[in-house]
Design a protein around this motif. Structure first.
Motif, PDB file in Angstrom:
ATOM      1  N   GLY A 180     -26.881  38.375  -1.679  1.00  0.00           N
ATOM      2  CA  GLY A 180     -26.641  37.179  -2.482  1.00  0.00           C
ATOM      3  C   GLY A 180     -27.921  36.523  -2.932  1.00  0.00           C
ATOM      4  N   HIS A 181     -29.040  36.935  -2.318  1.00  0.00           N
ATOM      5  CA  HIS A 181     -30.315  36.302  -2.659  1.00  0.00           C
ATOM      6  C   HIS A 181     -31.206  37.215  -3.494  1.00  0.00           C
ATOM      7  CE1 HIS A 181     -29.025  32.873  -0.421  1.00  0.00           C
ATOM      8  NE2 HIS A 181     -28.540  33.738   0.445  1.00  0.00           N
ATOM      9  N   ILE A 182     -30.569  38.142  -4.157  1.00  0.00           N
ATOM     10  CA  ILE A 182     -31.279  38.912  -5.187  1.00  0.00           C
ATOM     11  C   ILE A 182     -31.319  38.008  -6.411  1.00  0.00           C
ATOM     12  CG2 ILE A 182     -31.056  40.869  -6.783  1.00  0.00           C
ATOM     13  CD1 ILE A 182     -29.893  42.488  -4.472  1.00  0.00           C
ATOM     14  N   TYR A 231     -32.985  26.583  -8.058  1.00  0.00           N
ATOM     15  CA  TYR A 231     -33.563  26.778  -6.726  1.00  0.00           C
ATOM     16  C   TYR A 231     -32.462  27.091  -5.726  1.00  0.00           C
ATOM     17  CZ  TYR A 231     -38.276  25.355  -7.870  1.00  0.00           C
ATOM     18  OH  TYR A 231     -39.542  25.308  -8.382  1.00  0.00           O
ATOM     19  N   CYS A 232     -32.786  27.953  -4.777  1.00  0.00           N
ATOM     20  CA  CYS A 232     -31.806  28.303  -3.740  1.00  0.00           C
ATOM     21  C   CYS A 232     -32.382  27.922  -2.380  1.00  0.00           C
ATOM     22  CB  CYS A 232     -31.520  29.794  -3.800  1.00  0.00           C
ATOM     23  SG  CYS A 232     -30.355  30.346  -2.549  1.00  0.00           S
ATOM     24  N   TYR A 233     -31.511  27.654  -1.419  1.00  0.00           N
ATOM     25  CA  TYR A 233     -31.981  27.255  -0.086  1.00  0.00           C
ATOM     26  C   TYR A 233     -32.810  28.343   0.589  1.00  0.00           C
ATOM     27  CZ  TYR A 233     -28.003  29.995   1.645  1.00  0.00           C
ATOM     28  OH  TYR A 233     -27.114  30.997   1.914  1.00  0.00           O
ATOM     29  N   CYS A 234     -32.687  29.584   0.089  1.00  0.00           N
ATOM     30  CA  CYS A 234     -33.422  30.688   0.722  1.00  0.00           C
ATOM     31  C   CYS A 234     -34.904  30.677   0.347  1.00  0.00           C
ATOM     32  CB  CYS A 234     -32.795  32.023   0.354  1.00  0.00           C
ATOM     33  SG  CYS A 234     -33.155  32.544  -1.333  1.00  0.00           S
ATOM     34  N   GLY A 235     -35.247  29.892  -0.669  1.00  0.00           N
ATOM     35  CA  GLY A 235     -36.643  29.864  -1.105  1.00  0.00           C
ATOM     36  C   GLY A 235     -36.853  30.551  -2.445  1.00  0.00           C
ATOM     37  N   ASN A 236     -35.848  31.318  -2.858  1.00  0.00           N
ATOM     38  CA  ASN A 236     -35.940  32.029  -4.128  1.00  0.00           C
ATOM     39  C   ASN A 236     -35.355  31.159  -5.249  1.00  0.00           C
ATOM     40  OD1 ASN A 236     -36.306  34.127  -5.934  1.00  0.00           O
ATOM     41  ND2 ASN A 236     -35.182  35.640  -4.703  1.00  0.00           N
ATOM     42  N   LYS A 237     -35.434  31.657  -6.452  1.00  0.00           N
ATOM     43  CA  LYS A 237     -34.821  30.962  -7.591  1.00  0.00           C
ATOM     44  C   LYS A 237     -33.881  31.926  -8.300  1.00  0.00           C
ATOM     45  CE  LYS A 237     -38.814  29.532  -9.364  1.00  0.00           C
ATOM     46  NZ  LYS A 237     -39.759  28.983 -10.371  1.00  0.00           N
ATOM     47  N   GLY A 238     -32.799  31.384  -8.843  1.00  0.00           N
ATOM     48  CA  GLY A 238     -31.891  32.212  -9.637  1.00  0.00           C
ATOM     49  C   GLY A 238     -31.143  33.273  -8.851  1.00  0.00           C
ATOM     50  N   CYS A 239     -30.838  32.997  -7.559  1.00  0.00           N
ATOM     51  CA  CYS A 239     -30.115  33.976  -6.731  1.00  0.00           C
ATOM     52  C   CYS A 239     -28.696  34.188  -7.271  1.00  0.00           C
ATOM     53  CB  CYS A 239     -30.007  33.484  -5.288  1.00  0.00           C
ATOM     54  SG  CYS A 239     -31.606  33.342  -4.489  1.00  0.00           S
ATOM     55  N   ILE A 240     -28.193  35.391  -7.160  1.00  0.00           N
ATOM     56  CA  ILE A 240     -26.855  35.720  -7.664  1.00  0.00           C
ATOM     57  C   ILE A 240     -25.782  34.821  -7.015  1.00  0.00           C
ATOM     58  CG2 ILE A 240     -26.602  37.673  -6.014  1.00  0.00           C
ATOM     59  CD1 ILE A 240     -24.998  37.476  -9.526  1.00  0.00           C
TER      60      ILE A 240
END
Ligand SMILES: [Zn+2]
Length: 392
Positions: free
Chosen positions: A232-234, A242-251
């Motif tokens: 889900g964090h691809i 922004y996503c809570y995982c630190g990435n941006k634009g996660c699926i």
């Protein structure tokens, strides 16, 4: 289990039983006395039974061995929107089950206490001897970093920074195995569902969040920190949200249930016409089920949003194909369970984006997960891995 040989023989008996000792010896490439010594020990432990007589290769009759369903019992407990608990025998046949809304329990501690109490009730109700309870498998929301047993992040409210092992050891008296629900759902597909017999597949669980699990050479691949498969964090958009995982634009921000609901509400706010306005004048009340129902009735906005989500998911499936070259990608979870638009769009997009010159017979399959299986069976599979495979 006493050792790898016991587990290997149990696995063969589970998959091929009823089976004779000589066939087991042949399959494992061990001597008949060795196979006999181990099967005798399994018979003594009550994990297998002798079921009548068959003809061995030498023409003399030999006992046929089968898994003893009452040889051991397993509990599976899955924590999603509901807390679902199942008691099964060693053949994974469900003997007793319970389901209550998770919202009834305010926090993980209360949830685990409920699971412990339900297990104790089921043990008494079904007259299961304590020593026959082989173990408890629990599927929790969130990322469960195995190294320190802390659930560090979760889309579930209240499930951040939870020391799950501490909660379990203070309430559950049986040997307990914990994994996140994306992993248990993958094991469920592998042991009982769409992935049976497939040693290389990726399960993409698309639900309130998007997770997944990877089966490589018949084994759940977990990576260095036990977080492999968090598909889900691809990222599909370089400068996306922004996503809570630190990435941006996660699926997960585009194709999970909350993301799809949010997108529909955004478009309604922007003035796009939809039948949902009449049905649910308060935007807050619109659910994913409403969106699916409206799409079936031809609502353009809902169809458009579901298609968009499906295509985005399809681009992730294409990436998965390029990384793992799996036999199968299984799409499971609430987003595809009762709706074909997301799945079909995802499938079409993924096939469009993967190498077209590969021989059609060798092409990766994209199929739905098996919806008919009860949730906790994945948690039961977590325990069964330790009985039959010793791979965990
Ligand atoms: Zn993310």
């Amino acid at each position: 289990m006493k050792g790898l040989n016991e587990a290997s023989i149990l696995k063969i008996i589970r998959e091929h039983g009823p089976i004779s000792r000589s066939d087991i010896a042949q399959m494992l490439n061990v001597s008949i006395p060795t196979a006999t010594r181990i099967t005798d020990s399994l018979l003594t432990d009550g994990l297998i039974v002798s079921v009548g007589f068959g003809l061995s290769s030498g023409g003399r009759s030999a006992p046929n061995l089968e898994i003893n369903p009452t040889g051991a019992y397993i509990f599976g407990a899955e924590v999603t929107n509901n807390i679902e608990i199942a008691l099964t025998n060693l053949k994974a046949e469900v003997i007793d089950a319970s389901s209550v809304p998770a919202i009834r329990f305010g926090n993980p501690a209360e949830t685990i206490k409920h699971i412990a109490a339900t297990i104790d009730e089921m043990v008494i109700r079904n007259k299961i001897p304590d020593e026959k309870v082989y173990g408890v498998g629990i599927g929790t929301p969130g990322i469960n970093f195995r190294a320190n047993s802390i659930i560090e992040q979760s889309v579930f409210k209240g499930w951040n920074n939870v020391n799950i092992e501490e909660l379990i050891s203070s309430s559950i008296k049986y040997k307990t195995f914990v994994e996140n629900i994306a992993y248990t759902s993958t094991l469920k597909e592998y042991w009982f569902g769409s992935g049976i017999g497939c040693g290389n597949f990726v399960n993409l669980l698309v639900d309130n969040g998007i997770g997944g699990g990877i089966i490589l050479d018949g084994k759940l691949y977990k990576g260095m920190n036990g977080k492999a498969g968090h598909l889900g964090h691809i990222s599909i958009e370089n400068d996306g949200e922004y996503c809570y995982c630190g990435n941006k634009g996660c699926i997960e921000r585009y194709a999970s249930i909350p993301a799809i609901e949010k997108r529909v509400k955004r478009l309604i706010k922007d003035g796009v016409d939809t039948s949902l306005i009449l049905e649910k004048p308060d935007l807050f009340d619109i659910t994913y089920a409403d969106i699916c129902r409206a799409s079936e009735n031809g609502d353009d906005l809902c169809i458009k949003v579901l298609r968009e989500a499906g295509r985005k998911l399809g681009s992730v499936v294409a990436s998965i194909s390029n990384i793992f070259d799996p036999e199968l990608v299984i799409i499971s979870g609430g987003v595809v369970r009762n709706n074909s638009i997301v799945f079909e769009e995802c499938r079409a997009e993924a096939l469009d984006r993967t190498f077209s010159f590969i021989n059609v017979k060798r092409r990766m399959g994209i199929i739905k997960g098996n919806d008919r299986l009860q949730g906790p069976l994945g948690c039961v599979a977590l325990v069964m891995e330790s009985i039959f495979s010793q791979k965990l």
